[in-house]
Write a protein that holds these residues in place. Structure first.
Motif, PDB file in Angstrom:
ATOM      1  N   ALA A  99       0.891   3.604  -9.888  1.00 43.38           N
ATOM      2  CA  ALA A  99       1.666   4.045 -11.046  1.00 43.38           C
ATOM      3  C   ALA A  99       0.764   4.202 -12.264  1.00 43.38           C
ATOM      4  N   GLY A 100      -0.180   3.272 -12.430  1.00 39.91           N
ATOM      5  CA  GLY A 100      -1.129   3.375 -13.526  1.00 39.91           C
ATOM      6  C   GLY A 100      -2.107   4.519 -13.334  1.00 39.91           C
ATOM      7  N   GLU A 101      -2.561   4.731 -12.104  1.00 40.48           N
ATOM      8  CA  GLU A 101      -3.495   5.817 -11.819  1.00 40.48           C
ATOM      9  C   GLU A 101      -2.810   7.175 -12.007  1.00 40.48           C
ATOM     10  N   ARG A 102      -1.583   7.287 -11.591  1.00 41.15           N
ATOM     11  CA  ARG A 102      -0.824   8.531 -11.779  1.00 41.15           C
ATOM     12  C   ARG A 102      -0.709   8.860 -13.259  1.00 41.15           C
ATOM     13  N   ALA A 103      -0.466   7.854 -14.083  1.00 39.71           N
ATOM     14  CA  ALA A 103      -0.315   8.075 -15.521  1.00 39.71           C
ATOM     15  C   ALA A 103      -1.608   8.570 -16.173  1.00 39.71           C
ATOM     16  N   ALA A 104      -2.746   8.325 -15.518  1.00 33.35           N
ATOM     17  CA  ALA A 104      -4.034   8.745 -16.074  1.00 33.35           C
ATOM     18  C   ALA A 104      -4.359  10.206 -15.781  1.00 33.35           C
ATOM     19  N   GLY A 141       5.756   3.717 -20.177  1.00 33.86           N
ATOM     20  CA  GLY A 141       5.641   5.021 -19.533  1.00 33.86           C
ATOM     21  C   GLY A 141       5.435   4.909 -18.034  1.00 33.86           C
ATOM     22  N   LEU A 142       5.235   3.694 -17.526  1.00 31.23           N
ATOM     23  CA  LEU A 142       5.046   3.490 -16.088  1.00 31.23           C
ATOM     24  C   LEU A 142       6.384   3.220 -15.401  1.00 31.23           C
ATOM     25  N   ALA A 143       7.204   2.379 -16.031  1.00 29.64           N
ATOM     26  CA  ALA A 143       8.554   2.081 -15.532  1.00 29.64           C
ATOM     27  C   ALA A 143       8.549   1.708 -14.053  1.00 29.64           C
ATOM     28  N   VAL A 144       7.705   0.727 -13.706  1.00 30.23           N
ATOM     29  CA  VAL A 144       7.662   0.243 -12.324  1.00 30.23           C
ATOM     30  C   VAL A 144       8.777  -0.777 -12.128  1.00 30.23           C
ATOM     31  N   PRO A 145       9.764  -0.502 -11.284  1.00 27.07           N
ATOM     32  CA  PRO A 145      10.853  -1.460 -11.077  1.00 27.07           C
ATOM     33  C   PRO A 145      10.297  -2.806 -10.624  1.00 27.07           C
ATOM     34  N   ARG A 146      10.936  -3.886 -11.052  1.00 29.26           N
ATOM     35  CA  ARG A 146      10.419  -5.199 -10.672  1.00 29.26           C
ATOM     36  C   ARG A 146      10.552  -5.443  -9.175  1.00 29.26           C
ATOM     37  N   GLY A 147      11.641  -5.033  -8.561  1.00 31.08           N
ATOM     38  CA  GLY A 147      11.765  -5.159  -7.110  1.00 31.08           C
ATOM     39  C   GLY A 147      11.457  -6.562  -6.627  1.00 31.08           C
ATOM     40  N   ARG A 191       3.490  12.532  -7.241  1.00 30.59           N
ATOM     41  CA  ARG A 191       4.520  11.552  -6.931  1.00 30.59           C
ATOM     42  C   ARG A 191       3.987  10.483  -5.987  1.00 30.59           C
ATOM     43  N   ILE A 192       4.573   9.305  -6.091  1.00 29.41           N
ATOM     44  CA  ILE A 192       4.241   8.195  -5.200  1.00 29.41           C
ATOM     45  C   ILE A 192       5.301   8.155  -4.108  1.00 29.41           C
ATOM     46  N   LEU A 193       4.874   8.233  -2.863  1.00 26.23           N
ATOM     47  CA  LEU A 193       5.823   8.218  -1.756  1.00 26.23           C
ATOM     48  C   LEU A 193       6.594   6.896  -1.724  1.00 26.23           C
ATOM     49  N   GLU A 233       0.839  -1.200   0.000  1.00 25.92           N
ATOM     50  CA  GLU A 233       0.000   0.000   0.000  1.00 25.92           C
ATOM     51  C   GLU A 233       0.877   1.254   0.000  1.00 25.92           C
ATOM     52  N   GLY A 234       0.536   2.191  -0.880  1.00 26.68           N
ATOM     53  CA  GLY A 234       1.313   3.420  -0.985  1.00 26.68           C
ATOM     54  C   GLY A 234       0.438   4.648  -1.091  1.00 26.68           C
ATOM     55  N   PHE A 235       1.080   5.802  -1.301  1.00 22.17           N
ATOM     56  CA  PHE A 235       0.395   7.090  -1.305  1.00 22.17           C
ATOM     57  C   PHE A 235       0.765   7.890  -2.550  1.00 22.17           C
ATOM     58  N   LEU A 236      -0.235   8.394  -3.243  1.00 18.46           N
ATOM     59  CA  LEU A 236      -0.040   9.327  -4.349  1.00 18.46           C
ATOM     60  C   LEU A 236      -0.373  10.721  -3.837  1.00 18.46           C
ATOM     61  N   VAL A 237       0.581  11.643  -3.964  1.00 18.37           N
ATOM     62  CA  VAL A 237       0.388  13.011  -3.474  1.00 18.37           C
ATOM     63  C   VAL A 237       0.846  13.998  -4.543  1.00 18.37           C
ATOM     64  N   ARG A 238       0.457  15.248  -4.373  1.00 21.95           N
ATOM     65  CA  ARG A 238       0.919  16.287  -5.291  1.00 21.95           C
ATOM     66  C   ARG A 238       2.389  16.599  -5.026  1.00 21.95           C
ATOM     67  N   ALA A 239       3.146  16.746  -6.087  1.00 17.75           N
ATOM     68  CA  ALA A 239       4.583  16.969  -5.950  1.00 17.75           C
ATOM     69  C   ALA A 239       4.888  18.270  -5.223  1.00 17.75           C
ATOM     70  N   ASP A 240       4.000  19.264  -5.352  1.00 23.99           N
ATOM     71  CA  ASP A 240       4.249  20.564  -4.713  1.00 23.99           C
ATOM     72  C   ASP A 240       3.641  20.663  -3.313  1.00 23.99           C
ATOM     73  N   SER A 241       3.154  19.539  -2.793  1.00 22.66           N
ATOM     74  CA  SER A 241       2.504  19.567  -1.472  1.00 22.66           C
ATOM     75  C   SER A 241       3.517  19.625  -0.334  1.00 22.66           C
ATOM     76  N   GLY A 242       4.739  19.262  -0.614  1.00 15.66           N
ATOM     77  CA  GLY A 242       5.749  19.207   0.431  1.00 15.66           C
ATOM     78  C   GLY A 242       5.700  17.931   1.247  1.00 15.66           C
ATOM     79  N   ILE A 243       4.752  17.052   0.940  1.00 19.16           N
ATOM     80  CA  ILE A 243       4.612  15.799   1.686  1.00 19.16           C
ATOM     81  C   ILE A 243       5.614  14.785   1.156  1.00 19.16           C
TER      82      ILE A 243
END
Length: 311
Positions: free
Chosen positions: A181-186, A288-294, A194-196, A106-116
């Motif tokens: 990553a897919g939702e961000r691309a939309a 365009g997603l470039a999600v590392p396999r990890g 950015r994804i934290l 589970e992760g977080f998508l936030v605005r890049a200029d939010s400072g979070i």
């Protein structure tokens, strides 16, 4: 060996697969009507094995809250819908998870200029989650253990959840990081979000079937295992075509014992390739997603995907 589900699928001529209503990289319907994504490739692999054609799939776009309910009720034969394998789900529903399709958290998508930059900085704010997912429980566990809290706001569909984040109703969108990553691309300007780095849970996304047909469970499990084992075979042999032929021949011998013919594995690999091919095609740099396999690397490269022997 025959299975009631396999017989029904063959009589119908299509595999009914529950997928998300649209998450790029996992399951998304294109303008041409064709579905693409890691989850949809898993369904195609099962169709190739069971029906001889990877295109013999009837897609059932499903809201998160109904992903396993539609399976349990018999509406679909297979659920590949970015759903996490948990004890609670197997204990409360007549379903079994046939194998992990993608390790996530589970992760977080936030605005890049939010400072979070850290999840702790979202304390006290509204965050968008999809109803029927484990997000709210994960948030309560993670924040509660730190004496903090956020206000999860649940929406029925991925589209509604993304819209609530995009219009500023919520300060963050909480979901599995691969799906984010897919939702961000939309979004209109993906670079503005950015994804934290922090993941707050373990989310092994998995394919699920009903628990009343062990033979169908076995068939689906080994289709998925074939993809991972074939990737390992390519690494071991070094020559791709030779390695795939060896994997297909070894697995194919057991086809009749699981209700298939001896060419089932060759069809699967011809249709979708190895797990590496599926991941690269749907989540790799060219998408365009470039999600590392990890964690989704083979265990030989530090990941969690372990190739179960095909012999």
């Amino acid at each position: 060996m025959s299975t009631s589900t396999l017989d029904a699928v063959r009589e119908r001529g299509v595999l009914r697969a529950a997928v998300s209503r649209g998450i790029r990289g996992l399951s998304l319907r294109g303008d041409d009507g064709r579905w693409s994504g890691l989850d949809t490739d898993v369904a195609r692999a099962v169709a190739a094995a069971a029906l001889g054609s990877a295109d013999a799939v009837e897609w059932a776009p499903t809201d998160p809250a109904q992903r396993l309910g539609r399976l349990a009720s018999g509406e679909v034969d297979l659920t590949v819908c970015n759903v996490s394998w948990t004890l609670g789900r197997e204990a409360s529903l007549p379903v079994l998870f046939a194998g992990v399709t993608c390790y996530d958290g589970e992760g977080f998508l936030v605005r890049a200029d939010s400072g979070i930059t850290r999840p702790e900085e979202l304390a006290g704010r509204r965050v968008a989650v999809q109803a029927g997912t484990t997000s709210a429980a994960n948030l309560a566990s993670w924040y509660g253990g730190r004496g903090l809290a956020v206000e999860p706001v649940a929406y029925t569909t991925p589209g509604e959840t993304l819209a609530a984040y995009a219009d500023g109703t919520c300060a963050a969108y909480v979901l599995d990081r691969v799906a984010l990553a897919g939702e961000r691309a939309a979004l209109d300007d993906p670079a503005a979000h950015r994804i934290l780095d922090t993941a707050i849970s373990r989310e092994p996304m998995a394919a699920a079937v009903r628990d009343d047909d062990p033979a169908w469970f076995r068939l689906c499990r080994w289709v998925l295992q074939l993809l991972v084992s074939a990737e390992h075979q390519v690494d071991e042999v070094g020559e791709r075509e030779k390695a795939l032929a060896q994997a297909a021949e070894t697995a194919g011998l057991h086809g009749p014992a699981v209700g298939l013919d001896q060419d089932w594995a060759a069809r699967v690999l011809a249709a979708v390739g190895t797990y590496a091919d599926v991941y690269e095609r749907n989540l790799g740099p060219a998408t365009g997603l470039a999600v590392p396999r990890g964690l989704n690397e083979l265990w030989t490269r530090g990941g969690l995907h372990y190739a179960v022997p095909l012999h």
